[in-house]
Design a protein around this motif. Structure first.
Motif, PDB file in Angstrom:
ATOM      1  N   VAL A   1      -3.636   6.665  -0.269  1.00 37.89           N
ATOM      2  CA  VAL A   1      -3.100   7.016   1.049  1.00 37.89           C
ATOM      3  C   VAL A   1      -4.013   6.473   2.147  1.00 37.89           C
ATOM      4  N   ASN A   2      -5.321   6.639   1.974  1.00 34.23           N
ATOM      5  CA  ASN A   2      -6.265   6.120   2.972  1.00 34.23           C
ATOM      6  C   ASN A   2      -6.174   4.598   3.093  1.00 34.23           C
ATOM      7  N   GLU A   3      -6.035   3.913   1.954  1.00 32.38           N
ATOM      8  CA  GLU A   3      -5.892   2.462   1.984  1.00 32.38           C
ATOM      9  C   GLU A   3      -4.588   2.069   2.675  1.00 32.38           C
ATOM     10  N   ALA A   4      -3.524   2.784   2.376  1.00 30.99           N
ATOM     11  CA  ALA A   4      -2.229   2.484   2.999  1.00 30.99           C
ATOM     12  C   ALA A   4      -2.308   2.688   4.508  1.00 30.99           C
ATOM     13  N   TYR A   5      -2.939   3.789   4.933  1.00 34.05           N
ATOM     14  CA  TYR A   5      -3.104   4.013   6.383  1.00 34.05           C
ATOM     15  C   TYR A   5      -3.868   2.862   7.027  1.00 34.05           C
ATOM     16  N   ALA A   6      -4.933   2.410   6.372  1.00 35.09           N
ATOM     17  CA  ALA A   6      -5.737   1.308   6.925  1.00 35.09           C
ATOM     18  C   ALA A   6      -4.908   0.025   7.007  1.00 35.09           C
ATOM     19  N   GLN A   7      -4.118  -0.251   5.981  1.00 39.43           N
ATOM     20  CA  GLN A   7      -3.290  -1.448   5.982  1.00 39.43           C
ATOM     21  C   GLN A   7      -2.208  -1.364   7.062  1.00 39.43           C
ATOM     22  N   ILE A   8      -1.654  -0.175   7.234  1.00 41.53           N
ATOM     23  CA  ILE A   8      -0.639   0.025   8.270  1.00 41.53           C
ATOM     24  C   ILE A   8      -1.247  -0.190   9.647  1.00 41.53           C
TER      25      ILE A   8
ATOM     26  N   LYS B   1      -7.329  12.855  -6.240  1.00 46.90           N
ATOM     27  CA  LYS B   1      -8.375  11.995  -5.686  1.00 46.90           C
ATOM     28  C   LYS B   1      -7.876  10.552  -5.596  1.00 46.90           C
ATOM     29  N   HIS B   2      -7.208  10.102  -6.635  1.00 40.29           N
ATOM     30  CA  HIS B   2      -6.675   8.744  -6.649  1.00 40.29           C
ATOM     31  C   HIS B   2      -5.606   8.579  -5.569  1.00 40.29           C
ATOM     32  N   LEU B   3      -4.745   9.581  -5.421  1.00 38.34           N
ATOM     33  CA  LEU B   3      -3.720   9.537  -4.379  1.00 38.34           C
ATOM     34  C   LEU B   3      -4.362   9.482  -2.998  1.00 38.34           C
ATOM     35  N   LYS B   4      -5.404  10.268  -2.787  1.00 43.42           N
ATOM     36  CA  LYS B   4      -6.087  10.276  -1.490  1.00 43.42           C
ATOM     37  C   LYS B   4      -6.627   8.886  -1.163  1.00 43.42           C
ATOM     38  N   GLN B   5      -7.198   8.216  -2.155  1.00 43.76           N
ATOM     39  CA  GLN B   5      -7.710   6.859  -1.942  1.00 43.76           C
ATOM     40  C   GLN B   5      -6.577   5.903  -1.563  1.00 43.76           C
TER      41      GLN B   5
ATOM     42  N   VAL C   1       1.054  13.906   2.301  1.00 45.47           N
ATOM     43  CA  VAL C   1      -0.199  14.650   2.461  1.00 45.47           C
ATOM     44  C   VAL C   1       0.093  16.123   2.714  1.00 45.47           C
ATOM     45  N   GLU C   2       1.047  16.402   3.593  1.00 46.12           N
ATOM     46  CA  GLU C   2       1.408  17.797   3.883  1.00 46.12           C
ATOM     47  C   GLU C   2       1.908  18.505   2.632  1.00 46.12           C
ATOM     48  N   ASP C   3       2.735  17.820   1.849  1.00 50.76           N
ATOM     49  CA  ASP C   3       3.273  18.419   0.631  1.00 50.76           C
ATOM     50  C   ASP C   3       2.146  18.745  -0.359  1.00 50.76           C
TER      51      ASP C   3
ATOM     52  N   GLY D   1       0.828  -1.209   0.000  1.00 48.73           N
ATOM     53  CA  GLY D   1       0.000   0.000   0.000  1.00 48.73           C
ATOM     54  C   GLY D   1       0.858   1.253   0.000  1.00 48.73           C
ATOM     55  N   MET D   2       1.936   1.207   0.754  1.00 47.44           N
ATOM     56  CA  MET D   2       2.861   2.334   0.804  1.00 47.44           C
ATOM     57  C   MET D   2       3.522   2.543  -0.548  1.00 47.44           C
ATOM     58  N   GLU D   3       3.957   1.470  -1.186  1.00 47.10           N
ATOM     59  CA  GLU D   3       4.585   1.570  -2.498  1.00 47.10           C
ATOM     60  C   GLU D   3       3.611   2.122  -3.533  1.00 47.10           C
ATOM     61  N   ASP D   4       2.367   1.682  -3.479  1.00 46.81           N
ATOM     62  CA  ASP D   4       1.353   2.176  -4.414  1.00 46.81           C
ATOM     63  C   ASP D   4       1.141   3.680  -4.236  1.00 46.81           C
ATOM     64  N   ALA D   5       1.055   4.128  -2.992  1.00 46.17           N
ATOM     65  CA  ALA D   5       0.863   5.555  -2.712  1.00 46.17           C
ATOM     66  C   ALA D   5       2.084   6.351  -3.178  1.00 46.17           C
TER      67      ALA D   5
END
Length: 85
Positions: free
Chosen positions: A46-53, A40-44, A79-81, A17-21
């Motif tokens: 990132v949210n998936e990666a956070y959930a997996q983490i 929008k795609h990046l936000k999805q 996200v900050e960037d 998930g991290m690599e995909d983001a």
């Protein structure tokens, strides 16, 4: 399924998930017409990666936990960037 295999699979899912983001983040073109769609795609992702983490954190070893925390920090930086732009 053995506990150690669950830990490894959860960690690998978080890592993927991290690599995909990271890939999407690297491909964003801020001045393009499709920037909103890319964001929008990046936000999805990132949210998936956070959930997996978060899922992996529940069963992670100490070493894995340290790496997962780095993943979270890297996601926050992305996200900050993007939010600063």
């Amino acid at each position: 399924m053995p506990y150690h295999k669950d830990k490894q699979q959860a960690f690998q899912a978080a890592q993927q998930g991290m690599e995909d983001a990271q890939e999407l983040y690297a491909e964003i073109v801020r001045d393009s017409a499709s920037y909103g769609h890319q964001l929008k795609h990046l936000k999805q992702e990132v949210n998936e990666a956070y959930a997996q983490i978060e899922n992996a954190m529940e069963v992670a070893s100490d070493h894995q936990r340290a790496q997962l925390e780095r993943f979270q920090q890297d996601l926050r930086s992305m996200v900050e960037d993007v939010n600063q732009y």
